[in-house]
Design a protein around this motif. Structure first.
Motif, mmCIF file in Angstrom:
data_model
loop_
_atom_site.group_PDB
_atom_site.id
_atom_site.type_symbol
_atom_site.label_atom_id
_atom_site.label_comp_id
_atom_site.label_asym_id
_atom_site.label_seq_id
_atom_site.Cartn_x
_atom_site.Cartn_y
_atom_site.Cartn_z
ATOM 1 N N SER A 64 0.817 -1.223 0.000
ATOM 2 C CA SER A 64 0.000 0.000 0.000
ATOM 3 C C SER A 64 0.845 1.264 0.000
ATOM 4 C CB SER A 64 -0.927 0.008 1.215
ATOM 5 O OG SER A 64 -0.173 0.189 2.404
ATOM 6 N N GLY A 65 2.140 1.121 0.213
ATOM 7 C CA GLY A 65 3.013 2.291 0.245
ATOM 8 C C GLY A 65 3.164 2.896 1.626
ATOM 9 N N LYS A 66 2.523 2.331 2.640
ATOM 10 C CA LYS A 66 2.659 2.852 4.002
ATOM 11 C C LYS A 66 4.055 2.600 4.568
ATOM 12 C CE LYS A 66 -2.167 2.662 5.335
ATOM 13 N NZ LYS A 66 -3.171 2.040 6.186
ATOM 14 N N MET A 67 4.738 1.593 4.021
ATOM 15 C CA MET A 67 6.095 1.304 4.439
ATOM 16 C C MET A 67 7.000 1.537 3.233
ATOM 17 S SD MET A 67 7.633 -2.081 6.293
ATOM 18 C CE MET A 67 6.514 -1.900 7.669
ATOM 19 N N SER A 68 7.808 2.563 3.323
ATOM 20 C CA SER A 68 8.631 2.974 2.190
ATOM 21 C C SER A 68 9.914 2.151 2.113
ATOM 22 C CB SER A 68 8.988 4.447 2.326
ATOM 23 O OG SER A 68 9.828 4.631 3.451
ATOM 24 N N LEU A 69 10.591 2.304 0.978
ATOM 25 C CA LEU A 69 11.883 1.659 0.783
ATOM 26 C C LEU A 69 12.890 2.167 1.812
ATOM 27 C CD1 LEU A 69 13.514 -0.311 -0.919
ATOM 28 C CD2 LEU A 69 14.080 1.584 -2.446
ATOM 29 N N GLU A 70 12.808 3.453 2.137
ATOM 30 C CA GLU A 70 13.703 4.023 3.138
ATOM 31 C C GLU A 70 13.465 3.389 4.508
ATOM 32 O OE1 GLU A 70 11.592 6.261 1.337
ATOM 33 O OE2 GLU A 70 13.107 6.461 -0.219
ATOM 34 N N MET A 71 12.190 3.181 4.838
ATOM 35 C CA MET A 71 11.855 2.580 6.117
ATOM 36 C C MET A 71 12.380 1.140 6.177
ATOM 37 S SD MET A 71 8.113 2.168 7.933
ATOM 38 C CE MET A 71 7.759 3.909 7.875
ATOM 39 N N LEU A 72 12.212 0.401 5.079
ATOM 40 C CA LEU A 72 12.742 -0.965 5.035
ATOM 41 C C LEU A 72 14.260 -0.950 5.152
ATOM 42 C CD1 LEU A 72 10.556 -2.589 2.228
ATOM 43 C CD2 LEU A 72 10.562 -3.171 4.652
ATOM 44 N N GLY A 73 14.902 -0.027 4.435
ATOM 45 C CA GLY A 73 16.361 0.075 4.484
ATOM 46 C C GLY A 73 16.876 0.451 5.853
ATOM 47 N N SER A 74 16.145 1.314 6.549
ATOM 48 C CA SER A 74 16.592 1.743 7.874
ATOM 49 C C SER A 74 16.526 0.610 8.891
ATOM 50 C CB SER A 74 15.768 2.941 8.357
ATOM 51 O OG SER A 74 14.449 2.555 8.656
ATOM 52 N N SER A 75 15.793 -0.449 8.573
ATOM 53 C CA SER A 75 15.720 -1.569 9.517
ATOM 54 C C SER A 75 17.071 -2.268 9.651
ATOM 55 C CB SER A 75 14.637 -2.563 9.099
ATOM 56 O OG SER A 75 14.986 -3.205 7.900
ATOM 57 N N PHE A 76 17.983 -2.012 8.731
ATOM 58 C CA PHE A 76 19.313 -2.600 8.821
ATOM 59 C C PHE A 76 20.279 -1.713 9.599
ATOM 60 C CE2 PHE A 76 17.423 -4.698 5.160
ATOM 61 C CZ PHE A 76 17.746 -6.027 5.416
ATOM 62 N N LEU A 77 19.791 -0.571 10.101
ATOM 63 C CA LEU A 77 20.647 0.367 10.809
ATOM 64 C C LEU A 77 20.362 0.418 12.308
ATOM 65 C CD1 LEU A 77 20.431 3.299 8.235
ATOM 66 C CD2 LEU A 77 22.205 1.528 8.414
ATOM 67 N N ASN A 78 19.269 -0.139 12.742
ATOM 68 C CA ASN A 78 18.848 -0.076 14.131
ATOM 69 C C ASN A 78 19.047 -1.455 14.768
ATOM 70 O OD1 ASN A 78 16.976 -0.454 16.377
ATOM 71 N ND2 ASN A 78 16.133 1.545 15.826
ATOM 72 N N TRP A 79 19.618 -1.514 15.966
ATOM 73 C CA TRP A 79 19.896 -2.803 16.583
ATOM 74 C C TRP A 79 18.629 -3.595 16.862
ATOM 75 C CZ3 TRP A 79 18.308 -4.550 21.342
ATOM 76 C CH2 TRP A 79 17.820 -3.606 22.245
ATOM 77 N N LYS A 80 17.526 -2.906 17.212
ATOM 78 C CA LYS A 80 16.278 -3.620 17.469
ATOM 79 C C LYS A 80 15.744 -4.241 16.180
ATOM 80 C CE LYS A 80 14.861 -0.788 21.395
ATOM 81 N NZ LYS A 80 13.901 0.192 21.893
ATOM 82 N N SER A 81 15.863 -3.514 15.087
ATOM 83 C CA SER A 81 15.417 -4.050 13.799
ATOM 84 C C SER A 81 16.300 -5.206 13.350
ATOM 85 C CB SER A 81 15.396 -2.960 12.739
ATOM 86 O OG SER A 81 14.448 -1.973 13.080
ATOM 87 N N LEU A 82 17.605 -5.091 13.586
ATOM 88 C CA LEU A 82 18.506 -6.193 13.241
ATOM 89 C C LEU A 82 18.187 -7.430 14.077
ATOM 90 C CD1 LEU A 82 21.886 -4.287 12.827
ATOM 91 C CD2 LEU A 82 20.566 -5.453 11.031
ATOM 92 N N LEU A 83 17.875 -7.214 15.349
ATOM 93 C CA LEU A 83 17.466 -8.329 16.206
ATOM 94 C C LEU A 83 16.151 -8.933 15.702
ATOM 95 C CD1 LEU A 83 18.092 -10.007 18.714
ATOM 96 C CD2 LEU A 83 16.878 -8.284 20.077
ATOM 97 N N ALA A 84 15.228 -8.072 15.269
ATOM 98 C CA ALA A 84 13.958 -8.551 14.720
ATOM 99 C C ALA A 84 14.201 -9.389 13.463
ATOM 100 C CB ALA A 84 13.035 -7.376 14.403
ATOM 101 N N ILE A 85 15.124 -8.970 12.616
ATOM 102 C CA ILE A 85 15.458 -9.737 11.414
ATOM 103 C C ILE A 85 16.015 -11.104 11.808
ATOM 104 C CG2 ILE A 85 17.048 -9.852 9.445
ATOM 105 C CD1 ILE A 85 16.704 -6.750 9.245
ATOM 106 N N ALA A 86 16.930 -11.121 12.776
ATOM 107 C CA ALA A 86 17.530 -12.386 13.216
ATOM 108 C C ALA A 86 16.471 -13.320 13.807
ATOM 109 C CB ALA A 86 18.641 -12.116 14.227
ATOM 110 N N ILE A 87 15.590 -12.763 14.620
ATOM 111 C CA ILE A 87 14.539 -13.592 15.222
ATOM 112 C C ILE A 87 13.567 -14.075 14.157
ATOM 113 C CG2 ILE A 87 12.540 -13.517 16.778
ATOM 114 C CD1 ILE A 87 14.326 -11.837 18.669
ATOM 115 N N GLY A 88 13.261 -13.219 13.189
ATOM 116 C CA GLY A 88 12.408 -13.643 12.078
ATOM 117 C C GLY A 88 13.021 -14.804 11.317
ATOM 118 N N MET A 89 14.328 -14.739 11.100
ATOM 119 C CA MET A 89 15.025 -15.836 10.418
ATOM 120 C C MET A 89 14.973 -17.116 11.259
ATOM 121 S SD MET A 89 18.260 -13.672 8.896
ATOM 122 C CE MET A 89 19.194 -15.117 8.435
#
Length: 150
Positions: A70-95
């Motif tokens: 829907s465009g509510k989550m932009s490419l920048e927002m997705l990209g920034s998830s690789f810069l925040n430790w909580k988001s990186l932890l979320a990625i690891a837990i998702g994996m």
């Protein structure tokens, strides 16, 4: 007189647990299954057993990915998830969860006797703790780690 249908009785009890715990998901699921039995639509059960989980995962994935579509989550927002430790932890837990789900699917197909316990545990978790019924695969994955099966 009346012949006792224990399967329908189990579905009714689980629907009641859903109602008592105000969990619409479990209530609707149990009522749909009960209606299928009452309306003699059991011929759909093998199809649901074979494809229901896949269909559910597809619908869940659509729901999760809708903000991207829907465009509510932009490419920048997705990209920034690789810069925040909580988001990186979320990625690891998702994996990790995806890995456990894969192990769980294998365990459930290799050991059908385990499925009943996982389903009862998941339904009780949904009904009593206001959880969501995505637990059987992850529970099976955790179980596979504990019992050493993949």
């Amino acid at each position: 007189m009346f012949r006792t249908d224990f399967t329908s009785l189990i579905l009714l009890v689980l629907a009641a647990l859903g109602i008592i715990s105000s969990n619409t998901t479990i209530t609707v699921a149990m009522i749909v299954l009960l209606l299928m039995r009452v309306l003699h639509l059991q011929q759909a059960f093998p199809w649901l057993e074979k494809y229901g989980l896949t269909l559910g995962i597809i619908i869940l994935t659509i729901g999760v990915m809708t903000p991207v579509a829907s465009g509510k989550m932009s490419l920048e927002m997705l990209g920034s998830s690789f810069l925040n430790w909580k988001s990186l932890l979320a990625i690891a837990i998702g994996m990790l969860v995806a890995y456990l789900g894969g192990r769980g699917a294998s365990l459930m197909s290799a050991n059908p006797t385990i499925v009943a316990g996982l389903l009862v545990g998941t339904v009780l978790g949904v009904a009593l703790f206001k959880g969501v019924p995505v637990g059987p695969l992850i529970a099976a994955g955790l179980l596979s780690l504990l019992i050493g099966k993949s």
